[in-house]
Design a protein around this motif. Structure first.
Motif, PDB file in Angstrom:
ATOM      1  N   LEU A 119       0.786  -1.237   0.000  1.00 46.18           N
ATOM      2  CA  LEU A 119       0.000   0.000   0.000  1.00 46.18           C
ATOM      3  C   LEU A 119       0.826   1.300   0.000  1.00 46.18           C
ATOM      4  N   CYS A 120       2.101   1.224   0.303  1.00 52.39           N
ATOM      5  CA  CYS A 120       3.003   2.389   0.190  1.00 52.39           C
ATOM      6  C   CYS A 120       4.264   1.839  -0.474  1.00 52.39           C
ATOM      7  N   CYS A 121       4.238   1.708  -1.784  1.00 56.31           N
ATOM      8  CA  CYS A 121       5.216   0.807  -2.423  1.00 56.31           C
ATOM      9  C   CYS A 121       6.523   1.444  -2.872  1.00 56.31           C
ATOM     10  N   ALA A 122       6.534   2.759  -3.087  1.00 57.69           N
ATOM     11  CA  ALA A 122       7.713   3.349  -3.723  1.00 57.69           C
ATOM     12  C   ALA A 122       8.809   3.665  -2.694  1.00 57.69           C
ATOM     13  N   PRO A 123      10.071   3.559  -3.062  1.00 56.36           N
ATOM     14  CA  PRO A 123      10.604   3.322  -4.409  1.00 56.36           C
ATOM     15  C   PRO A 123      10.554   1.868  -4.870  1.00 56.36           C
ATOM     16  N   GLY A 124      10.214   0.914  -4.037  1.00 54.97           N
ATOM     17  CA  GLY A 124       9.945  -0.408  -4.590  1.00 54.97           C
ATOM     18  C   GLY A 124      10.815  -1.553  -4.104  1.00 54.97           C
ATOM     19  N   ALA A 125      11.603  -1.326  -3.056  1.00 53.62           N
ATOM     20  CA  ALA A 125      12.484  -2.401  -2.584  1.00 53.62           C
ATOM     21  C   ALA A 125      11.675  -3.639  -2.186  1.00 53.62           C
ATOM     22  N   LYS A 126      10.610  -3.412  -1.438  1.00 51.21           N
ATOM     23  CA  LYS A 126       9.821  -4.562  -0.968  1.00 51.21           C
ATOM     24  C   LYS A 126       8.989  -5.146  -2.106  1.00 51.21           C
ATOM     25  N   LEU A 127       8.490  -4.286  -2.957  1.00 50.39           N
ATOM     26  CA  LEU A 127       7.695  -4.754  -4.103  1.00 50.39           C
ATOM     27  C   LEU A 127       8.527  -5.724  -4.961  1.00 50.39           C
ATOM     28  N   VAL A 146       0.914   0.444  -4.562  1.00 50.84           N
ATOM     29  CA  VAL A 146       0.199   1.725  -4.579  1.00 50.84           C
ATOM     30  C   VAL A 146       1.099   2.774  -3.940  1.00 50.84           C
ATOM     31  N   ASP A 147       1.201   3.919  -4.584  1.00 58.05           N
ATOM     32  CA  ASP A 147       1.918   5.034  -3.936  1.00 58.05           C
ATOM     33  C   ASP A 147       1.256   6.337  -4.356  1.00 58.05           C
ATOM     34  N   ILE A 148       1.281   7.283  -3.439  1.00 57.11           N
ATOM     35  CA  ILE A 148       0.596   8.549  -3.721  1.00 57.11           C
ATOM     36  C   ILE A 148       1.442   9.477  -4.583  1.00 57.11           C
ATOM     37  N   SER A 149       2.731   9.192  -4.641  1.00 57.05           N
ATOM     38  CA  SER A 149       3.632  10.115  -5.341  1.00 57.05           C
ATOM     39  C   SER A 149       3.946   9.629  -6.755  1.00 57.05           C
ATOM     40  N   HIS A 151       6.146  10.906  -8.782  1.00 53.85           N
ATOM     41  CA  HIS A 151       7.589  10.874  -8.982  1.00 53.85           C
ATOM     42  C   HIS A 151       8.179   9.570  -8.437  1.00 53.85           C
ATOM     43  N   ARG A 152       7.745   9.206  -7.221  1.00 55.75           N
ATOM     44  CA  ARG A 152       8.294   7.984  -6.613  1.00 55.75           C
ATOM     45  C   ARG A 152       7.783   6.730  -7.335  1.00 55.75           C
ATOM     46  N   ALA A 153       6.558   6.806  -7.852  1.00 52.83           N
ATOM     47  CA  ALA A 153       6.039   5.664  -8.619  1.00 52.83           C
ATOM     48  C   ALA A 153       6.870   5.471  -9.898  1.00 52.83           C
ATOM     49  N   ALA A 173      -2.088   6.351  -6.300  1.00 50.18           N
ATOM     50  CA  ALA A 173      -3.362   6.590  -5.616  1.00 50.18           C
ATOM     51  C   ALA A 173      -3.102   6.807  -4.138  1.00 50.18           C
ATOM     52  N   ASP A 174      -4.126   7.311  -3.462  1.00 48.34           N
ATOM     53  CA  ASP A 174      -4.042   7.471  -2.013  1.00 48.34           C
ATOM     54  C   ASP A 174      -4.376   6.118  -1.370  1.00 48.34           C
ATOM     55  N   GLY A 175      -3.419   5.568  -0.667  1.00 48.24           N
ATOM     56  CA  GLY A 175      -3.602   4.248  -0.063  1.00 48.24           C
ATOM     57  C   GLY A 175      -4.711   4.210   0.983  1.00 48.24           C
ATOM     58  N   THR A 176      -5.129   5.364   1.468  1.00 46.45           N
ATOM     59  CA  THR A 176      -6.207   5.361   2.464  1.00 46.45           C
ATOM     60  C   THR A 176      -7.569   5.187   1.787  1.00 46.45           C
ATOM     61  N   VAL A 266       1.653  -2.699   4.722  1.00 50.65           N
ATOM     62  CA  VAL A 266       1.629  -1.233   4.851  1.00 50.65           C
ATOM     63  C   VAL A 266       2.999  -0.831   5.394  1.00 50.65           C
ATOM     64  N   ASP A 267       3.881  -0.483   4.481  1.00 50.10           N
ATOM     65  CA  ASP A 267       5.208  -0.001   4.895  1.00 50.10           C
ATOM     66  C   ASP A 267       5.049   1.520   4.974  1.00 50.10           C
ATOM     67  N   ALA A 268       4.490   1.952   6.078  1.00 46.71           N
ATOM     68  CA  ALA A 268       3.869   3.276   6.122  1.00 46.71           C
ATOM     69  C   ALA A 268       4.852   4.444   5.983  1.00 46.71           C
ATOM     70  N   GLU A 269       4.320   5.498   5.392  1.00 45.98           N
ATOM     71  CA  GLU A 269       5.014   6.786   5.413  1.00 45.98           C
ATOM     72  C   GLU A 269       5.302   7.104   6.890  1.00 45.98           C
ATOM     73  N   CYS A 270       6.507   7.548   7.185  1.00 38.83           N
ATOM     74  CA  CYS A 270       6.861   7.767   8.593  1.00 38.83           C
ATOM     75  C   CYS A 270       7.946   8.846   8.659  1.00 38.83           C
ATOM     76  N   ASP A 305      -2.229  10.180  11.960  1.00 37.74           N
ATOM     77  CA  ASP A 305      -3.540   9.996  11.364  1.00 37.74           C
ATOM     78  C   ASP A 305      -3.433   9.179  10.069  1.00 37.74           C
ATOM     79  N   LEU A 306      -2.454   9.520   9.243  1.00 39.31           N
ATOM     80  CA  LEU A 306      -2.252   8.815   7.969  1.00 39.31           C
ATOM     81  C   LEU A 306      -1.986   7.323   8.214  1.00 39.31           C
ATOM     82  N   GLN A 307      -1.110   7.045   9.180  1.00 44.72           N
ATOM     83  CA  GLN A 307      -0.751   5.644   9.438  1.00 44.72           C
ATOM     84  C   GLN A 307      -1.990   4.841   9.859  1.00 44.72           C
TER      85      GLN A 307
HETATM   86  C1  LIG Z   1       8.563   4.258   3.666  1.00 41.07           C
HETATM   87  S1  LIG Z   1       8.160   4.673   2.036  1.00 41.07           S
HETATM   88  C2  LIG Z   1       7.827   3.097   1.342  1.00 41.07           C
HETATM   89  C3  LIG Z   1       9.061   2.304   0.954  1.00 41.07           C
HETATM   90  C4  LIG Z   1       8.740   1.134   0.075  1.00 41.07           C
HETATM   91  N1  LIG Z   1       7.779   0.253   0.702  1.00 41.07           N
HETATM   92  C5  LIG Z   1       9.969   0.339  -0.286  1.00 41.07           C
HETATM   93  O1  LIG Z   1      10.186  -0.751   0.241  1.00 41.07           O
HETATM   94  O2  LIG Z   1      10.726   0.797  -1.146  1.00 41.07           O
HETATM   95  C6  LIG Z   1       6.589   5.358   2.201  1.00 41.07           C
HETATM   96  C7  LIG Z   1       5.896   5.672   0.876  1.00 41.07           C
HETATM   97  O3  LIG Z   1       4.536   6.014   1.192  1.00 41.07           O
HETATM   98  C8  LIG Z   1       4.099   6.905   0.214  1.00 41.07           C
HETATM   99  N2  LIG Z   1       2.859   7.539   0.713  1.00 41.07           N
HETATM  100  C9  LIG Z   1       2.701   8.599   1.533  1.00 41.07           C
HETATM  101  N3  LIG Z   1       1.400   8.838   1.749  1.00 41.07           N
HETATM  102  C10 LIG Z   1       0.714   7.901   1.064  1.00 41.07           C
HETATM  103  C11 LIG Z   1      -0.663   7.626   0.868  1.00 41.07           C
HETATM  104  N4  LIG Z   1      -1.615   8.352   1.454  1.00 41.07           N
HETATM  105  N5  LIG Z   1      -1.001   6.599   0.066  1.00 41.07           N
HETATM  106  C12 LIG Z   1      -0.051   5.845  -0.548  1.00 41.07           C
HETATM  107  N6  LIG Z   1       1.261   6.073  -0.413  1.00 41.07           N
HETATM  108  C13 LIG Z   1       1.646   7.072   0.387  1.00 41.07           C
HETATM  109  C14 LIG Z   1       5.262   7.838   0.019  1.00 41.07           C
HETATM  110  O4  LIG Z   1       5.172   8.494  -1.235  1.00 41.07           O
HETATM  111  C15 LIG Z   1       6.447   6.855   0.114  1.00 41.07           C
HETATM  112  O5  LIG Z   1       6.840   6.463  -1.161  1.00 41.07           O
END
Ligand SMILES: C[S@@+](CC[C@H](N)C(=O)[O-])C[C@H]1O[C@@H](n2cnc3c(N)ncnc32)[C@H](O)[C@@H]1O
Length: 399
Positions: A119-127, A146-149, A151-153, A173-176, A266-270, A305-307
């Motif tokens: 659900l927060c995939c970019a830059p993609g190491a885990k994907l 899925v990633d909201i950015s 550029h990062r996608a 897309a917005d993962g929420t 969910v490798d959450a934005e943090c 809140d996002l997490q």
């Molecule tokens: C910790 S990084 C993920 C790292 C990634 N899982 C990896 O292994 O490379 C968090 C990602 O969450 C994305 N993000 C932030 N808010 C988001 C949202 N509402 N929905 C989806 N992605 C979101 C950010 O753009 C960022 O790329």
């Protein structure tokens, strides 16, 4: 000259004041940033039969390359090694990835036909790692990132291309709010898997025959094609993936419980405070940029809140019996134990926090729990104890 001391070690006093305050507020020991020679880790990528041997790996690096005890495909190398200079990195045969991140993926306990949502995939190491594990099991599993950015996608897409990943799709897309279910039309992937199986080792003919038979009998495959053609099947307007390989492009995006995901991560934005090597790069890049990118108070306050919203949506998209993995690269209790404690208290009847499997000989750091809820199966990795970046992983089963 950087502000590091004469021995080349990093000194805590070099960290910007706002960050030191953040560490104090979150009870994070600043000495994690001074660990000397925190190792780097690499992961072997691609089909098992084409993976590098230990001898070939040794030829790539100046110092030792040590397999990580009990953790498949991960090797420890010296902090000073430059992975990007290696030919095998350029060829897409190794991936620089911290071991703790790898443990989040291993916690998904991936099976050959799993459909996994990242659900927060970019830059993609885990994907990429998920896709490798699926491909190497020879099933018809897929991964949806899925990633909201945007550029990062794009970076993620380039990684998927570089590592020749062919069963992953990406949505911006917005993962929420994301609601696209797992792919339901898998005929093209099935054909690809069969073709790969035929290409593989001739001695495995009997095994392949069984495999093909298994797919032909697979109830899901039988029904999915029919499902996708029925006129009364519930669909939403097709949401175009940002990127998808040919074999996943014609997915009809059927809305049906049976296409919920088997696993969600969910490798959450943090606040990224656990990514030691990354944070220390700001010594060179300038702490102003760090403060602007990471220490913005609005951003930090919105994170809690996002997490929570991400984990709620992940749960909605997960099948009963499936696994949700929540992880962050932060050492702050608020973003880790508190999120999991809150989630479990909201889901007393249908969520079980399970131990994460096979952490080998890895040592983990004590949890910081302030709740009455038992979260002792969650895991904290910490540079001082685990010899990895700072990282948190929790694995929750939906029952
Ligand atoms: C910790 S990084 C993920 C790292 C990634 N899982 C990896 O292994 O490379 C968090 C990602 O969450 C994305 N993000 C932030 N808010 C988001 C949202 N509402 N929905 C989806 N992605 C979101 C950010 O753009 C960022 O790329």
């Amino acid at each position: 000259m950087t502000n590091s001391d004469v021995a080349g070690r990093f000194s805590i006093s070099n960290l910007p004041k706002s960050f030191i305050k953040f560490l104090e507020d979150n009870e994070i020991d600043p000495s994690v940033y001074c660990v000397n020679n925190l190792p780097r880790y690499i992961r072997l990528t691609g089909p098992l039969q084409q993976q590098l041997t230990l001898k070939e790996l040794h030829e790539q690096f100046n110092g030792p390359v040590l397999p990580v005890d009990g953790i498949d495909n991960f090797f420890r190398i010296d902090a000073k090694e430059k992975i990007v200079d290696c030919q095998t990195y350029k060829d897409g045969k190794i991936f620089g990835m911290d071991l703790s991140s790898g443990m989040a993926v291993y916690s998904l306990d991936i099976k050959p036909d799993d459909h996994i949502l990242d659900l927060c995939c970019a830059p993609g190491a885990k994907l990429c790692m998920i896709a490798d594990l699926l491909a190497n099991q020879g099933g018809i599993g897929t991964v949806t990132g899925v990633d909201i950015s945007n550029h990062r996608a794009s970076i993620c897409k380039n990684l998927l291309k570089k590592y020749k990943v062919n069963r992953a799709r990406i949505f911006v897309a917005d993962g929420t709010q994301f609601s696209v279910m797992a792919p339901s039309y898998l005929e093209p992937l099935k054909r690809l898997v069969e073709a790969n199986n035929r290409k593989n080792d001739a001695n495995k003919k009997e095994e392949q025959r069984q495999q093909t038979k298994k797919y032909n009998n697979d109830e899901r495959l039988e029904t999915e094609l029919m499902d996708s053609r029925k006129s009364d099947v519930k669909r939403s307007p097709i949401i175009r993936p940002f990127w998808a390989p040919q074999i996943l492009r014609s997915d009809p995006q059927i809305i049906n419980e049976k296409y919920l995901y088997d696993k969600v991560i969910v490798d959450a934005e943090c606040t990224h405070d656990g990514s030691i090597a990354h944070i220390l790069k700001y010594e060179k890049w300038g702490w102003d940029a760090f403060e602007k990118n990471f220490m913005n108070p609005d951003r930090i306050n919105n994170l809690w809140d996002l997490q929570r919203k991400l984990i709620i949506n992940a749960w909605n998209l997960l099948k009963t019996g499936g696994i949700l993995v929540y992880s962050t690269c932060s050492l702050s209790r608020k973003q880790n134990e508190d999120v999991i404690g809150w989630f479990l208290s909201e889901h007393m009847n249908d969520a079980i926090l399970e131990p994460i499997p096979s952490i080998g000989t890895l040592k983990t750091a004590p949890l910081r729990n302030n709740n009455n809820i038992d979260i002792s199966n969650a895991v904290r990795f910490d540079p001082l104890i685990s010899n990895t970046s700072g990282f948190f992983v929790a694995r929750i089963r939906k029952q």
